[in-house]
Design an enzyme around this catalytic site. Structure first.
Site, PDB file in Angstrom:
ATOM      1  N   ASP A  29      -5.992  10.461   3.791  1.00  0.00           N
ATOM      2  CA  ASP A  29      -6.381   9.820   2.523  1.00  0.00           C
ATOM      3  C   ASP A  29      -5.155   9.546   1.654  1.00  0.00           C
ATOM      4  O   ASP A  29      -4.177  10.294   1.693  1.00  0.00           O
ATOM      5  CB  ASP A  29      -7.355  10.758   1.783  1.00  0.00           C
ATOM      6  CG  ASP A  29      -8.151  10.015   0.729  1.00  0.00           C
ATOM      7  OD1 ASP A  29      -8.044   8.777   0.651  1.00  0.00           O
ATOM      8  OD2 ASP A  29      -8.890  10.676  -0.023  1.00  0.00           O
ATOM      9  N   ARG A  42      -2.511  -2.670  -1.184  1.00  0.00           N
ATOM     10  CA  ARG A  42      -3.094  -1.496  -0.523  1.00  0.00           C
ATOM     11  C   ARG A  42      -2.786  -1.466   0.977  1.00  0.00           C
ATOM     12  O   ARG A  42      -2.548  -0.416   1.558  1.00  0.00           O
ATOM     13  CB  ARG A  42      -4.614  -1.486  -0.710  1.00  0.00           C
ATOM     14  CG  ARG A  42      -5.086  -1.257  -2.127  1.00  0.00           C
ATOM     15  CD  ARG A  42      -6.612  -1.334  -2.184  1.00  0.00           C
ATOM     16  NE  ARG A  42      -7.229  -0.421  -1.241  1.00  0.00           N
ATOM     17  CZ  ARG A  42      -7.388   0.889  -1.455  1.00  0.00           C
ATOM     18  NH1 ARG A  42      -6.991   1.405  -2.597  1.00  0.00           N
ATOM     19  NH2 ARG A  42      -7.950   1.657  -0.548  1.00  0.00           N
ATOM     20  N   ASN A  77     -16.397   2.906   4.921  1.00  0.00           N
ATOM     21  CA  ASN A  77     -15.239   2.009   4.786  1.00  0.00           C
ATOM     22  C   ASN A  77     -15.595   0.540   5.039  1.00  0.00           C
ATOM     23  O   ASN A  77     -14.861  -0.363   4.627  1.00  0.00           O
ATOM     24  CB  ASN A  77     -14.097   2.422   5.726  1.00  0.00           C
ATOM     25  CG  ASN A  77     -13.363   3.671   5.276  1.00  0.00           C
ATOM     26  OD1 ASN A  77     -12.740   4.369   6.088  1.00  0.00           O
ATOM     27  ND2 ASN A  77     -13.414   3.983   3.995  1.00  0.00           N
TER      28      ASN A  77
HETATM   29  C1  FPP Z   1      -7.686   6.318   3.279  1.00  0.00           C
HETATM   30  O1  FPP Z   1      -6.809   5.836   2.289  1.00  0.00           O
HETATM   31  C2  FPP Z   1      -7.396   5.783   4.586  1.00  0.00           C
HETATM   32  C3  FPP Z   1      -8.188   4.929   5.298  1.00  0.00           C
HETATM   33  C4  FPP Z   1      -9.457   4.410   4.770  1.00  0.00           C
HETATM   34  C5  FPP Z   1      -7.849   4.429   6.619  1.00  0.00           C
HETATM   35  C6  FPP Z   1      -6.995   5.307   7.480  1.00  0.00           C
HETATM   36  C7  FPP Z   1      -6.080   4.428   8.196  1.00  0.00           C
HETATM   37  C8  FPP Z   1      -4.818   4.720   8.511  1.00  0.00           C
HETATM   38  C9  FPP Z   1      -4.205   6.012   8.278  1.00  0.00           C
HETATM   39  C10 FPP Z   1      -3.974   3.648   9.078  1.00  0.00           C
HETATM   40  C11 FPP Z   1      -3.778   3.620  10.523  1.00  0.00           C
HETATM   41  C12 FPP Z   1      -4.696   4.401  11.389  1.00  0.00           C
HETATM   42  C13 FPP Z   1      -4.634   4.348  12.727  1.00  0.00           C
HETATM   43  C14 FPP Z   1      -5.499   5.225  13.542  1.00  0.00           C
HETATM   44  C15 FPP Z   1      -3.704   3.472  13.396  1.00  0.00           C
HETATM   45  P1  FPP Z   1      -7.417   5.053   1.053  1.00  0.00           P
HETATM   46  O2  FPP Z   1      -7.260   3.613   1.337  1.00  0.00           O
HETATM   47  O3  FPP Z   1      -8.820   5.512   0.800  1.00  0.00           O
HETATM   48  O4  FPP Z   1      -6.473   5.539  -0.072  1.00  0.00           O
HETATM   49  P2  FPP Z   1      -6.836   5.696  -1.612  1.00  0.00           P
HETATM   50  O5  FPP Z   1      -7.877   6.777  -1.703  1.00  0.00           O
HETATM   51  O6  FPP Z   1      -5.542   6.109  -2.216  1.00  0.00           O
HETATM   52  O7  FPP Z   1      -7.325   4.376  -2.096  1.00  0.00           O
END
Ligand code: FPP
Length: 263
Positions: A29, A42, A77
């Protein structure tokens, strides 16, 4: 255990190889906040988050952790803006194709769980290719939770078991904890010993709701794109400092742990 690489760089850490978790699960996260803090879009946070995925997978492999789950995309998501969802899907597809060689070299097997039928066809194909190519690897299993939701998984499992009862294939009294666990997508994976969530959020967000019953929870302020070997090592050190009791008294821990593992 082949832990020399990361551990040698952190001589002040005291990790006991014999007490490594068998399964570490990660809620990755903070990508968006990482990008916002830098005035970036983002998606740049997600792009950098891919480097953290590689770092976490390879450090876990070096440390001899046999199972690692990455919560890469939740059922919720899908509600994000289309442009972000498309970017995440492309990133995943690229990750699967570009990392394959490194995974083969390190003996890493990839499995996936979640509503995989909802993923775009090119991602499904890349996923299938990686799963098949790595199927015989034995050093470590990386489970990718994709379009995954814990409640959805439980409901789906309950429905399948109910259908089996209705069809006369099993009797209701045969549905106990081990049978239920064995019908989940994680049937062949032990329950996580340690859950790591980055970015300071202290919640489960519909992740592995059945499987986390006795898992040690570790929350760190580090944003996922900044997560590196040192952060995994700090989490492992915190884990080893905990006393796991599985709901029992200290003197009965061994029995309680084996009961939990049997489930
Ligand atoms: C949460 O950060 C992350 C995600 C929704 C996606 C996870 C994806 C990755 C780590 C990228 C690559 C993954 C792979 C397996 C190649 P957020 O966008 O919710 O962050 P925020 O809470 O700060 O908005």
């Amino acid at each position: 255990m082949t832990s020399t690489l990361p551990l040698a760089e952190f001589p002040n850490l005291s990790l006991e190889p014999a007490r490594m978790p068998r399964h570490v699960a990660m809620v990755m996260d903070g990508n968006g906040r990482w990008a916002n803090q830098r005035g970036l879009a983002r998606c740049e946070g997600h792009r950098r988050g891919k480097d953290s995925v590689r770092a976490a997978v390879e450090a876990a492999r070096e440390l001899g952790i046999p199972y690692l789950t990455l919560f890469a995309f939740s059922t919720e998501n899908w509600l994000r803006p289309g442009v972000e969802v498309r970017f995440l899907m492309q990133l995943l597809q690229r990750y699967l194709t570009t990392e394959l060689k490194r995974m083969m070299k390190r003996g890493i097997r990839v499995v996936a769980l979640g509503e995989l039928e909802r993923l775009p066809a090119p991602v499904r194909r890349a996923l299938q290719q990686t799963i098949e190519a790595t199927a015989e690897n034995r050093a470590m299993t990386v489970a990718l939770a994709l379009s995954y939701g814990g409640r959805q998984e439980i409901v789906k499992t309950a429905r399948r078991l109910t259908e089996a009862v209705a069809a006369g294939r099993i009797r209701p009294e045969q549905i106990d904890e081990p049978a239920f666990a064995g019908a989940l997508a994680t049937a062949d994976i032990p329950d996580p010993d340690l859950l790591i969530r980055t970015s300071g959020e202290i919640r489960l967000s519909n992740f592995y709701l059945f499987q986390l019953a006795y898992t040690e929870l570790y929350f760190t302020e580090t944003l996922w794109p900044d997560f590196r070997e040192r952060d995994l090592l700090a989490a492992l050190e915190a884990y080893q400092a905990r006393q796991r009791r599985f709901g029992a008294l200290v003197e009965n821990v061994a029995a309680a742990a084996s009961l939990s593992a049997a489930n």
